[in-house]
Design an enzyme around this catalytic site. Sequence first.
Site, PDB file in Angstrom:
ATOM      1  N   LYS A  12      17.015 -32.497 -36.086  1.00  0.00           N
ATOM      2  CA  LYS A  12      16.149 -33.191 -35.259  1.00  0.00           C
ATOM      3  C   LYS A  12      16.522 -33.412 -34.126  1.00  0.00           C
ATOM      4  O   LYS A  12      17.370 -34.325 -33.835  1.00  0.00           O
ATOM      5  CB  LYS A  12      15.660 -34.684 -35.890  1.00  0.00           C
ATOM      6  CG  LYS A  12      14.262 -35.272 -35.625  1.00  0.00           C
ATOM      7  CD  LYS A  12      13.174 -34.321 -35.680  1.00  0.00           C
ATOM      8  CE  LYS A  12      12.336 -34.856 -36.682  1.00  0.00           C
ATOM      9  NZ  LYS A  12      11.123 -34.188 -37.105  1.00  0.00           N
ATOM     10  N   THR A  57      14.747 -32.554 -41.251  1.00  0.00           N
ATOM     11  CA  THR A  57      14.752 -33.040 -40.102  1.00  0.00           C
ATOM     12  C   THR A  57      14.213 -34.606 -39.957  1.00  0.00           C
ATOM     13  O   THR A  57      14.478 -35.153 -39.229  1.00  0.00           O
ATOM     14  CB  THR A  57      14.303 -32.067 -38.849  1.00  0.00           C
ATOM     15  OG1 THR A  57      12.789 -32.097 -38.890  1.00  0.00           O
ATOM     16  CG2 THR A  57      14.784 -30.907 -39.126  1.00  0.00           C
ATOM     17  N   HIS A 240      23.887 -29.400  -0.440  1.00  0.00           N
ATOM     18  CA  HIS A 240      24.230 -28.946   0.819  1.00  0.00           C
ATOM     19  C   HIS A 240      23.044 -29.994   1.858  1.00  0.00           C
ATOM     20  O   HIS A 240      22.063 -30.182   1.509  1.00  0.00           O
ATOM     21  CB  HIS A 240      23.734 -27.594   1.172  1.00  0.00           C
ATOM     22  CG  HIS A 240      24.533 -26.572   0.384  1.00  0.00           C
ATOM     23  ND1 HIS A 240      25.827 -26.659   0.368  1.00  0.00           N
ATOM     24  CD2 HIS A 240      24.115 -25.614  -0.533  1.00  0.00           C
ATOM     25  CE1 HIS A 240      26.411 -25.505  -0.424  1.00  0.00           C
ATOM     26  NE2 HIS A 240      25.423 -25.067  -1.104  1.00  0.00           N
TER      27      HIS A 240
HETATM   28  O1  LIG Z   1      33.189 -26.948  -0.955  1.00  0.00           O
HETATM   29  C1  LIG Z   1      32.653 -25.758  -0.844  1.00  0.00           C
HETATM   30  N1  LIG Z   1      33.129 -24.900  -1.656  1.00  0.00           N
HETATM   31  C2  LIG Z   1      32.730 -23.516  -1.482  1.00  0.00           C
HETATM   32  O2  LIG Z   1      32.993 -22.891  -2.278  1.00  0.00           O
HETATM   33  C3  LIG Z   1      31.779 -23.259  -0.519  1.00  0.00           C
HETATM   34  N2  LIG Z   1      31.141 -22.066  -0.349  1.00  0.00           N
HETATM   35  C4  LIG Z   1      30.115 -22.406   0.538  1.00  0.00           C
HETATM   36  O3  LIG Z   1      29.314 -21.643   1.250  1.00  0.00           O
HETATM   37  N3  LIG Z   1      30.319 -23.592   0.997  1.00  0.00           N
HETATM   38  C5  LIG Z   1      31.302 -24.543   0.344  1.00  0.00           C
HETATM   39  N4  LIG Z   1      31.594 -25.452   0.011  1.00  0.00           N
END
Ligand SMILES: O=c1[nH]c(=O)c2[nH]c(=O)[nH]c2[nH]1
Length: 275
Positions: A12, A57, A240
């Site tokens: 489950k 279950t 990012h």
């Molecule tokens: O800390 C990072 N590792 C990476 O492998 C990587 N590749 C990237 O484009 N930016 C980053 N930053």
Amino acid sequence: MAIELGYNQYGKAETRVVRVVRDTDRHEITDLNVSSALRGDLTAVHLDGSNANVLPTDTQKNTVFAFARDGISSPEEFGVRLARHYVDSQEPIHGAHLKLEQYTWTRHGDHTFSRGDGGEHRTAEIDYDGTDVKVTQGLRDLLLMNSTDSEFTGYIVDKYTTLAPATDRILATSVNAEWKVSDLDVDYNKAYETARNALIAAFRDTYSLSLQQTLYAIGEQIIKEVPQVSEVSLTLPNKHHFLVDLAPFGLENPGEVFYAADRPYGLIEGTVKRN
Ligand SMILES: O=c1[nH]c(=O)c2[nH]c(=O)[nH]c2[nH]1
């Protein structure tokens, strides 16, 4: 033509159980999502339609609620108890795998709590084969950010490279971590808190030359601080934050205005082991 049944398990998934401790006016809550998967002598149910070896279950769901009545001291303890029960009480069941997620509620009074947007939560995974119990602790979706002390330079440059070296960038990630607990004679809640604090401290205190370096520092710190942990696996999305070019508006941008990109994202994964 020879055809045979391969690996199978059943159970489950995602039984949501909330346990309230109300011995005093100051209530405690434990909020869990429990998934069980059983394996064993289950060929006949697949091949012959015999359910004689099947613990339904639905029963597994009921067992979670019944066991919750006895209290839940930690997701690990609860998972181990369930796993042992399924395997030790049912002869055709030879193994159990339990996955538990615990959601964190923040206290605002004796019986008032709030929960965030479903972000960070604790995880526990238990496997029992009738002899050995294996326990893995972890957490998912812990968002961390350093607004400085992060660089990324010195990487391979080929004809497709456009990335500019960064000597002062934001480092942000949503941590997914799990660590194997090799000695089960442990206070699971204390081990969890120590590991989580070590993880955050390592992220904070590492001057990062890459997210890979930060990953290793996190794993190393958890292993150093929790003697019962033998291995840490981490999955770290690089969330990012790109510096916005404000030059078209006649403005400088000395590391102050960023665009938080959604996707694609770097995905850094690795395991750190006690040697
Ligand atoms: O800390 C990072 N590792 C990476 O492998 C990587 N590749 C990237 O484009 N930016 C980053 N930053």
